[in-house]
Motif scaffolding. Structure first.
Motif, PDB file in Angstrom:
ATOM      1  N   UNK A   1      15.160  30.265   4.507  1.00 24.68           N
ATOM      2  CA  UNK A   1      15.511  28.843   4.585  1.00 24.68           C
ATOM      3  C   UNK A   1      15.453  28.172   3.219  1.00 24.68           C
ATOM      4  N   UNK A   2      14.724  28.778   2.271  1.00 25.66           N
ATOM      5  CA  UNK A   2      14.677  28.252   0.899  1.00 25.66           C
ATOM      6  C   UNK A   2      15.766  28.845   0.013  1.00 25.66           C
ATOM      7  N   UNK A   3      16.597  29.725   0.585  1.00 20.71           N
ATOM      8  CA  UNK A   3      17.612  30.398  -0.219  1.00 20.71           C
ATOM      9  C   UNK A   3      19.017  30.304   0.374  1.00 20.71           C
ATOM     10  N   UNK A   4      19.110  29.968   1.645  1.00 20.22           N
ATOM     11  CA  UNK A   4      20.396  29.969   2.341  1.00 20.22           C
ATOM     12  C   UNK A   4      21.319  28.875   1.815  1.00 20.22           C
ATOM     13  N   UNK A   5      22.606  29.189   1.775  1.00 19.37           N
ATOM     14  CA  UNK A   5      23.602  28.220   1.319  1.00 19.37           C
ATOM     15  C   UNK A   5      24.057  27.296   2.436  1.00 19.37           C
ATOM     16  N   UNK A   6      23.802  27.703   3.690  1.00 17.94           N
ATOM     17  CA  UNK A   6      24.242  26.903   4.830  1.00 17.94           C
ATOM     18  C   UNK A   6      23.369  27.264   6.030  1.00 17.94           C
ATOM     19  N   UNK A   7      23.427  26.497   7.129  1.00 20.70           N
ATOM     20  CA  UNK A   7      22.659  26.844   8.332  1.00 20.70           C
ATOM     21  C   UNK A   7      22.970  28.275   8.787  1.00 20.70           C
ATOM     22  N   UNK A   8      21.971  28.947   9.318  1.00 22.23           N
ATOM     23  CA  UNK A   8      22.135  30.367   9.628  1.00 22.23           C
ATOM     24  C   UNK A   8      21.402  30.738  10.908  1.00 22.23           C
TER      25      UNK A   8
ATOM     26  N   UNK B   1      15.984  23.949  -1.123  1.00 23.36           N
ATOM     27  CA  UNK B   1      16.551  25.303  -1.157  1.00 23.36           C
ATOM     28  C   UNK B   1      17.250  25.564  -2.490  1.00 23.36           C
ATOM     29  N   UNK B   2      17.073  26.794  -2.977  1.00 23.01           N
ATOM     30  CA  UNK B   2      17.674  27.206  -4.246  1.00 23.01           C
ATOM     31  C   UNK B   2      19.090  27.715  -3.994  1.00 23.01           C
ATOM     32  N   UNK B   3      20.065  27.217  -4.786  1.00 20.49           N
ATOM     33  CA  UNK B   3      21.453  27.615  -4.603  1.00 20.49           C
ATOM     34  C   UNK B   3      22.051  28.306  -5.830  1.00 20.49           C
ATOM     35  N   UNK B   4      21.194  28.705  -6.781  1.00 22.92           N
ATOM     36  CA  UNK B   4      21.683  29.364  -7.983  1.00 22.92           C
ATOM     37  C   UNK B   4      21.815  30.869  -7.799  1.00 22.92           C
ATOM     38  N   UNK B   5      21.756  31.594  -8.921  1.00 25.65           N
ATOM     39  CA  UNK B   5      21.913  33.054  -8.905  1.00 25.65           C
ATOM     40  C   UNK B   5      20.637  33.709  -8.388  1.00 25.65           C
ATOM     41  N   UNK B   6      20.792  34.542  -7.363  1.00 27.19           N
ATOM     42  CA  UNK B   6      19.635  35.209  -6.743  1.00 27.19           C
ATOM     43  C   UNK B   6      19.744  36.716  -6.936  1.00 27.19           C
ATOM     44  N   UNK B   7      18.654  37.324  -7.400  1.00 26.72           N
ATOM     45  CA  UNK B   7      18.560  38.771  -7.594  1.00 26.72           C
ATOM     46  C   UNK B   7      17.376  39.268  -6.770  1.00 26.72           C
ATOM     47  N   UNK B   8      17.597  40.284  -5.935  1.00 29.08           N
ATOM     48  CA  UNK B   8      16.551  40.787  -5.050  1.00 29.08           C
ATOM     49  C   UNK B   8      16.245  42.241  -5.410  1.00 29.08           C
TER      50      UNK B   8
ATOM     51  N   UNK C   1      23.956  40.480   4.046  1.00 30.32           N
ATOM     52  CA  UNK C   1      25.113  40.230   4.910  1.00 30.32           C
ATOM     53  C   UNK C   1      25.805  38.916   4.564  1.00 30.32           C
ATOM     54  N   UNK C   2      25.031  37.947   4.072  1.00 29.42           N
ATOM     55  CA  UNK C   2      25.600  36.659   3.688  1.00 29.42           C
ATOM     56  C   UNK C   2      26.111  36.644   2.241  1.00 29.42           C
ATOM     57  N   UNK C   3      26.068  37.808   1.579  1.00 35.07           N
ATOM     58  CA  UNK C   3      26.498  37.904   0.176  1.00 35.07           C
ATOM     59  C   UNK C   3      25.786  36.863  -0.694  1.00 35.07           C
ATOM     60  N   UNK C   4      24.507  36.682  -0.406  1.00 34.10           N
ATOM     61  CA  UNK C   4      23.764  35.628  -1.089  1.00 34.10           C
ATOM     62  C   UNK C   4      23.124  36.100  -2.384  1.00 34.10           C
ATOM     63  N   UNK C   5      22.988  37.417  -2.587  1.00 36.45           N
ATOM     64  CA  UNK C   5      22.223  37.904  -3.741  1.00 36.45           C
ATOM     65  C   UNK C   5      22.822  39.182  -4.300  1.00 36.45           C
TER      66      UNK C   5
END
Length: 483
Positions: free
Chosen positions: A298-305, A361-368, A387-391
């Motif tokens: 919830x602190x990283x998502x770009x939209x509701x999920x 929530x953080x919306x920048x570049x994410x590396x996991x 799956x959300x191509x978030x990172x």
């Protein structure tokens, strides 16, 4: 205070006596029946990876082997193919009163700490007074090639979902001595061959005990580190542009950091500093509380999920066998377990609903960062993020499966004669909105595969983190050039 102590002592004495006696075929069959009944009634998806006809054949073959007296150790080994066939890394098979990694030997254990990489086995530590140097390649133990030893151990290990082997290798890195003793015995001495450069040498080593190995592990742990940490990296400017958030586990012990408070403060700082890059380190995080993963995303998502598609359970009726599990769940299952199609689902979980991102929530570049020990809740979080191509993912394939895992509340039963505890995760967590091209049994495969070398292990060099920082710097340089 005396009663628990006496109970523990009695349990330990009972286990010791069991290891020294044999169980009759009638006792073995009774335990086998309890084992099969427990799986059929409690496991949410027993045939997820191994079809029922194949499993039925395995059950028949195993039952046929239980036609002669066996020791507790022999029975433990005989049942392993059934556990491995589940391909469920959460399944528990533990001799009562014993450490799960040292079920039959507390002494006469292999004295070297090893690191496994592909077909190579390297010495990276010494529990006793062995003369084999760190960095040597180990090639045989007591006349058996290490390659053959590793293949046998891997085929009998359960710490993996689906087709994963990364978690098994990580387990060998930590507990090889216990696995070796369980499957090859505890000799009075170990004759090893090893290579340093082009030279092959032989050494005879004295064994060590479990206490010595555990003491070594304790002394080599980082001291004073909190399980949840944030570090800001300087990038040569007036303020940092990168934050490293480390989550070692998704649970807290009494008196430790408050997880929710940590996330709120950490992401508040990230927003305040206008951080552009966040590196989320989830390596060696074996999981914990499911809600922690939902909360972090919830602190990283770009939209509701939606986090989970559904959570499967085997049934809602009373078990026909003695079981230890959550009393609250047993009382409430009539309300929280519902019929769905041909099966049942658990309905009381935040991740089943649509969750909105947090205000900060953080919306920048994410590396996991992940590896083979990124398991359970950690793999669930990684699956949702991937799956959300978030990172961008860096490291090694996760030990947990991408699509689902069996965990949550456990049903634990003790087999009446062998006194081995069987623990079964009763919930099948199915992730929502999965990619269409997933392979059966795969984990989260990083965009950049980066594995530590033996030199990294010996020197403490963090290859995956260094690689990630170079990625960030490279992207920054490309942006500067384009501007």
């Amino acid at each position: 205070m005396k009663t628990p102590f006496l109970t523990i002592c009695f349990s330990m004495l009972l286990c010791l006596s069991l290891r020294g006696q044999t169980l009759t075929p009638e006792q073995l069959q009774a335990d086998f029946t309890r084992f099969r009944t427990a799986l059929n009634e409690a496991h949410p998806e027993m045939y997820r990876y191994t079809p029922k006809p194949t499993f039925d054949s395995l059950f028949a073959a195993t039952s046929a082997e239980l036609n002669r007296p066996m020791t507790q150790h022999e029975f433990y080994i005989t049942m392993l193919p059934l556990l491995v066939a589940l391909r469920d890394g959460h399944i528990k098979w533990i001799v009562s009163g014993r450490d799960e990694h040292y079920p039959f030997f507390t002494d006469k254990l292999f004295p070297l700490k090893l690191y496994f990489q592909g077909e190579k086995v390297w010495v990276v530590g010494n529990y006793g007074n062995a003369s084999v140097p760190n960095g040597a390649e180990l090639t045989s133990i007591n006349g058996q090639r290490t390659l053959m030893i590793v293949q046998k151990l891997l085929s009998n290990m359960t710490f993996a979902d689906g087709n994963r082997v990364g978690g098994k290798y990580e387990d060998l890195n930590q507990f090889f001595s216990g696995y070796y003793a369980t499957h090859f015995g505890g000799p009075d001495a170990f004759t090893v061959t090893y290579r340093t450069g082009s030279d092959e040498k032989t050494a005879t080593l004295s064994p060590v005990d479990e206490k010595t190995i555990k003491a070594y592990a304790e002394t080599h742990k980082p001291a004073g580190q909190k399980p949840f940490r944030i570090t800001f990296l300087e990038n040569g400017g007036s303020s940092p542009q990168t934050a490293v958030v480390t989550i070692e586990r998704f649970y807290t012990n009494k008196g430790e950091q408050d997880y929710s408070a940590f996330l709120k403060e950490a992401f508040g700082q990230i927003k305040q500093w206008q951080i552009k890059n966040v590196v989320l380190d989830l390596r060696n995080n074996e999981g914990g509380e499911e809600s922690y993963g939902v909360q972090l995303y919830a602190y990283l998502a770009a939209k509701p999920f939606r986090y989970y598609d559904h959570i499967s359970v085997r049934q809602k009726q009373k078990f026909s066998f003695p079981v230890w599990t959550s009393k609250l769940y047993l009382k409430m299952r009539w309300l929280v377990v519902k019929k769905r199609g041909d099966g049942y689902v658990f309905t009381h979980q935040r991740g089943l609903k649509t969750v909105k991102p947090e205000r900060d929530a953080f919306h920048g570049n994410l590396y996991v960062l992940v590896n083979g020990n990124s398991f359970s809740v950690t793999t669930e979080f990684a699956a949702r993020t991937h799956a959300d191509n978030r990172a961008t993912f860096i490291g090694q394939e996760t030990g947990g499966g991408y699509g689902l895992n069996s965990s949550g509340i456990f049903a634990i039963t003790q087999l009446p004669n062998s006194k081995i505890d069987l623990g079964i995760g009763m919930f099948g967590f199915h992730m929502a909105n999965l990619p269409n091209d997933l392979k059966p049994g795969q984990g989260i495969v990083p965009d950049h595969l980066v594995a530590p070398t033996v030199e990294d292990v010996l020197t403490g060099h963090d290859r995956a983190m260094a690689y990630t920082r170079s990625l960030i710097q490279g992207q920054k340089a490309a942006l500067t050039k384009s501007e």
